[in-house]
Write a protein that holds these residues in place. Sequence first.
Motif, short mmCIF file in Angstrom:
data_model
loop_
_atom_site.label_atom_id
_atom_site.label_comp_id
_atom_site.label_asym_id
_atom_site.label_seq_id
_atom_site.Cartn_x
_atom_site.Cartn_y
_atom_site.Cartn_z
N ARG A 1 0.80 -1.45 -0.25
CA ARG A 1 0.27 -0.52 -0.14
C ARG A 1 0.70 1.33 0.02
O ARG A 1 2.18 1.49 0.83
CB ARG A 1 -1.26 0.14 1.19
CG ARG A 1 -2.12 1.02 1.36
CD ARG A 1 -2.85 1.07 2.29
NE ARG A 1 -3.58 -0.35 2.42
CZ ARG A 1 -4.46 -0.78 1.42
NH1 ARG A 1 -5.14 0.47 1.14
NH2 ARG A 1 -5.55 -1.82 1.46
N ALA A 2 0.69 2.15 -1.18
CA ALA A 2 1.64 3.23 -0.88
C ALA A 2 1.39 4.01 0.06
O ALA A 2 0.02 4.17 1.20
CB ALA A 2 1.00 3.76 -2.00
N ILE A 3 2.65 5.02 0.46
CA ILE A 3 2.89 5.66 1.75
C ILE A 3 1.96 7.11 1.05
O ILE A 3 2.70 7.87 0.14
CB ILE A 3 3.90 5.62 2.16
CG1 ILE A 3 4.46 4.75 2.84
CG2 ILE A 3 4.41 6.68 3.98
CD1 ILE A 3 5.40 4.14 3.61
N LEU A 4 1.63 7.42 2.01
CA LEU A 4 0.79 9.38 0.87
C LEU A 4 1.68 10.48 2.00
O LEU A 4 0.63 9.70 3.25
CB LEU A 4 -0.72 9.35 0.50
CG LEU A 4 -0.82 7.59 -0.78
CD1 LEU A 4 -2.44 7.79 -1.08
CD2 LEU A 4 -0.05 7.75 -1.45
N THR A 5 2.11 11.52 1.36
CA THR A 5 1.62 12.65 2.89
C THR A 5 1.78 13.50 1.77
O THR A 5 1.60 13.94 1.13
CB THR A 5 3.60 12.33 2.86
OG1 THR A 5 3.85 12.51 1.83
CG2 THR A 5 3.92 11.56 3.60
N SER A 6 1.12 14.73 3.15
CA SER A 6 0.61 15.73 2.77
C SER A 6 1.92 17.05 2.58
O SER A 6 2.98 16.83 4.04
CB SER A 6 -0.47 16.43 4.14
OG SER A 6 -1.29 15.70 4.39
N ALA A 7 1.92 18.46 2.00
CA ALA A 7 2.78 18.81 2.33
C ALA A 7 2.93 19.48 3.36
O ALA A 7 2.17 19.74 3.60
CB ALA A 7 2.62 19.76 1.21
N PRO A 8 4.76 20.05 3.30
CA PRO A 8 5.72 20.00 2.55
C PRO A 8 6.44 18.36 3.04
O PRO A 8 7.47 18.53 2.13
CB PRO A 8 6.75 20.77 3.36
CG PRO A 8 6.20 20.56 4.93
CD PRO A 8 4.80 20.44 5.21
N GLU A 9 5.65 17.06 3.52
CA GLU A 9 6.07 16.12 3.89
C GLU A 9 6.59 15.30 3.06
O GLU A 9 5.43 15.44 2.20
CB GLU A 9 5.75 14.87 4.71
CG GLU A 9 5.68 16.26 6.55
CD GLU A 9 6.91 16.45 6.58
OE1 GLU A 9 7.72 15.02 6.54
OE2 GLU A 9 7.71 16.87 7.07
N VAL A 10 7.57 13.84 2.37
CA VAL A 10 7.77 13.20 1.46
C VAL A 10 7.74 12.19 2.28
O VAL A 10 8.12 11.50 2.96
CB VAL A 10 9.30 13.91 0.93
CG1 VAL A 10 9.32 12.55 -0.70
CG2 VAL A 10 8.79 15.39 0.27
N PRO A 11 6.84 10.58 0.85
CA PRO A 11 7.22 9.16 1.55
C PRO A 11 8.66 9.53 1.52
O PRO A 11 9.81 9.67 0.66
CB PRO A 11 6.31 8.59 0.73
CG PRO A 11 5.34 9.78 -0.01
CD PRO A 11 6.43 11.23 -0.34
N PRO A 12 9.50 7.91 2.64
CA PRO A 12 10.50 7.89 2.54
C PRO A 12 10.77 6.95 1.19
O PRO A 12 9.83 6.96 0.03
CB PRO A 12 11.07 6.59 3.22
CG PRO A 12 9.53 6.12 3.49
CD PRO A 12 8.41 6.99 3.67
N PRO A 13 12.67 6.82 0.72
CA PRO A 13 12.83 6.58 -0.30
C PRO A 13 12.59 4.94 -0.81
O PRO A 13 12.20 4.17 0.47
CB PRO A 13 14.54 6.64 -0.79
CG PRO A 13 14.33 8.15 0.48
CD PRO A 13 13.58 8.11 1.60
N ILE A 14 11.72 4.30 -1.95
CA ILE A 14 11.69 3.37 -1.87
C ILE A 14 13.42 2.28 -2.21
O ILE A 14 14.38 2.72 -2.99
CB ILE A 14 10.99 3.14 -3.23
CG1 ILE A 14 9.90 3.92 -3.58
CG2 ILE A 14 11.12 1.40 -3.81
CD1 ILE A 14 9.43 3.55 -4.80
N THR A 15 13.39 1.15 -1.06
CA THR A 15 14.90 0.75 -0.92
C THR A 15 14.64 -0.60 -1.86
O THR A 15 15.87 -1.68 -2.21
CB THR A 15 14.84 0.58 0.67
OG1 THR A 15 14.02 -0.26 1.28
CG2 THR A 15 14.50 1.79 1.26
#
Length: 514
Positions: A59-73
């Motif tokens: 399931r996608a991690i969605l964030t509200s501005a100004p936050e950004v989801p973590p990089p994909i590893t």
Amino acid sequence: MNAPQNPSPRSGWLRSLIVAFPLLLAPLAALGAEAAAAVGEPRGTDAKGVDLSVRGEERAILTSAPEVPPPITRKHATKVVVELEVIEVVKPIADGVEYLFWTFGGEVPGKFIRVRQGDLVEFHLKNHPGSKMPHNIDLHAVTGPGGGAASSFTAPGHESQFSFKAMNPGLYIYHCATAPVGMHVANGMYGLILVEPVEGLLPVDREFYVVQGDFYTTGRFGEEGLQPFDQAKAEAEQPSYVLFNGSASSLVGDRALQARVGDTVRIFFGNGGPNLVSSFHVIGEIFDKVHTEGGVLANQRQVQTTLVPAGGSAIVEFKLEVPGTFILVDHSLFRAFNKGALGMLKVSGPENLLVYSGKEVDAVYLGSQADAGSGSEKRIADLQAQVKTAIASDPKIAGLNKNVQMEKGKRVYMQTCFACHQPTGLGLPGVFPPLARSDYLMQDKDRSIRAIVKGLSGPITVNGKPFTGVMPPVALADEQVANVLTYIRNSWGNTGDPVSVDEVRRVRAESAHQ
């Protein structure tokens, strides 16, 4: 009949090579397949048409501005389920001003979506039952009709689903594409989706999410109350507001971006439009790398300002060498200082006098935003609550109303007047007259109103000293004029009665016939 010929040594060698060639290629083909799998490239489909390169589900991690989801590893493609809800909601667009936003996820911009090249994205678009309008979504990352819009038209109280392959890496805008498209976008229906390349992005210390948009309200910038959308202004491309992340106070004061000296910062910057091109600039910094138009390659270095078209994006990166407050602006500067396109990046840490030894002065750039997020709105609300309480017991509430006007007027002053007349009201000797203890100002209320609404030129005498200059008319609403003059007439040693909106209207009407 010709006699048989003996094969030459060369022809025998060729036959041997032809026979052996497939055997030589087989190991190479296997290596190629392994390499393709390692970088997540498609390895074809099975008999049922299932993409063999996609493994698992998340399931996608969605964030509200100004936050950004973590990089994909992860090192492989997967199925990513994205659930996004359209919500029509009234929210502040500036201090004292509200607007009915149409949103993806309840915020402007919409949620940040982060996937990997090769991922299969299963998209669920829900339209809240309380919505009045149908909506859909056009993701610029989609290869398919309408970018998904053709498959996602969703009525209030319904949900739509479609899937797409994230084929092309980059930073992409998404927006509503339901008619009238311009109106949907102008009401805040846009966001960003990042498709990371298979090798990922280089690591940084901080990532932020900022999107610019232009808004068209019936009232001028700062005119209080619930403001409706103005179609005529939108068609004329004359916005009342140009904002970062949907509000004049979204990135200032307590809401400013935070980082430390030595951090490398990456800003995912988008421009939802619907009309204007952004000249994105950070005052006091130079972009070490710029991925123009949202591409995956950093194709420019050491850039001062980058253009971002409506419906476009850019990725900027820079390292923080010194502490202080760095100001994010649209360098079309009236948008920054008069329409709200301004934010702050506050950097803490040790000084580096070899890099910069100057003195930081936020007020030169911030104007009214310097006070945003610092309690001004709460003080106004508290004073208004006191007014309501006083009304119930005593109709003589002029004192509390005056305090409310002064608090609002201070914000107007710090946006419009402080640069010339200074935060102390002392002006600049021989250039701009003082407002503090000003006999010229306090002797004639109508004259002070006229100076704002009509302007002032020619010689005047203030506190016995001559001044000659030009003050152009100031584009303020009647209530703003009344509030700022009430603040000025009761600050820095001045004591006077409040200025009413009716007085401003009367003087403005009289001035129009002079």
